[in-house]
Scaffold this motif. Structure first.
Motif, short mmCIF file in Angstrom:
data_model
loop_
_atom_site.label_atom_id
_atom_site.label_comp_id
_atom_site.label_asym_id
_atom_site.label_seq_id
_atom_site.Cartn_x
_atom_site.Cartn_y
_atom_site.Cartn_z
N THR A 155 34.73 44.05 34.44
CA THR A 155 34.14 43.89 35.77
C THR A 155 35.19 43.30 36.72
O THR A 155 36.22 42.78 36.30
CB THR A 155 32.92 42.95 35.74
OG1 THR A 155 33.35 41.65 35.34
CG2 THR A 155 31.85 43.46 34.80
N GLN A 156 34.90 43.37 37.99
CA GLN A 156 35.79 42.80 39.00
C GLN A 156 35.83 41.28 38.89
O GLN A 156 36.85 40.66 39.14
CB GLN A 156 35.31 43.22 40.40
CG GLN A 156 36.22 42.78 41.53
CD GLN A 156 37.58 43.45 41.50
OE1 GLN A 156 37.73 44.56 41.03
NE2 GLN A 156 38.59 42.76 42.00
N ASP A 197 38.84 37.33 38.48
CA ASP A 197 38.82 36.03 39.16
C ASP A 197 38.88 34.86 38.18
O ASP A 197 39.14 33.74 38.59
CB ASP A 197 37.57 35.90 40.02
CG ASP A 197 37.56 36.91 41.17
OD1 ASP A 197 38.66 37.36 41.54
OD2 ASP A 197 36.48 37.23 41.66
#
Length: 190
Positions: free
Chosen positions: A78-79, A83
């Motif tokens: 996932t994006q 992060d």
């Protein structure tokens, strides 16, 4: 989700309102309130209660919210996974300086305990993070719009540089003086 129609639209609105109004929001950021673990746990408890109201049968085990409640959410692929930075790979940066783990924070900032610093986390080997702009993009747009309007106004004033009104009797700057001296209609030529 997954293309299925939501059976509890009013409950979802209630869930959003509860999390936005009572949770960590803009008001706390503007007030400068630091987020504590207790505040995060309280927000998660509110979210758990709201989910129980909206979905009384419970969420499926693959649902991201349920996985977050159980603290076993898998972010791979996932994006959001981009992060997350592991502690061993993280570097702390402040004022374009890397903060070393071996030094005290007071070595960088000084002994003043009232100093507010903003530290950025970067992955090891990526160098210093990019500096933030002095003004935001919205402020920059407003500033450019103001100067564009000002420039257009100055162009119009330059084009409308008509001096024909300066020969009018009302534009004579010595008319008041001549009026009080009584010499307003004297002509020197016959």
């Amino acid at each position: 989700m997954n293309g299925e129609k939501n059976v509890y639209p009013a409950g979802v609105r209630l869930l959003k309102k509860m999390t936005l109004d009572e949770g960590m929001g803009k008001k706390q950021v503007e007030a400068g309130v630091c987020v504590t673990m207790e505040m995060v746990e309280d927000a998660l408890d509110l979210l758990r209660g709201a989910v129980m109201i909206v979905y009384p049968m419970g969420l499926p085990p693959y649902d991201p919210i349920q996985m977050e409640f159980e603290n076993k959410e898998d972010l791979s692929g996932t994006q959001a996974a981009l992060d997350v930075i592991k502690e061993s790979e993280a570097q702390l940066w402040w004022a374009a300086k890397e903060l070393r783990r071996t030094k005290m924070l007071s070595d960088y900032v000084g002994r003043n305990e009232k100093t507010k610093i903003i530290i950025k986390i970067q992955q090891r080997g990526q160098g210093a993070p990019a500096r933030e702009p002095i003004i935001s993009s919205e402020e920059q747009k407003q500033l450019m719009l103001f100067y564009h309007r000002r420039q257009e106004e100055l162009k119009k004033l330059e084009e409308n540089d008509d001096d024909s009104c300066l020969n009018s009797p009302w534009a004579d700057n010595t008319a008041l003086k001549r009026h009080f001296h009584g010499v307003k209609d004297i002509k020197w030529r016959p």
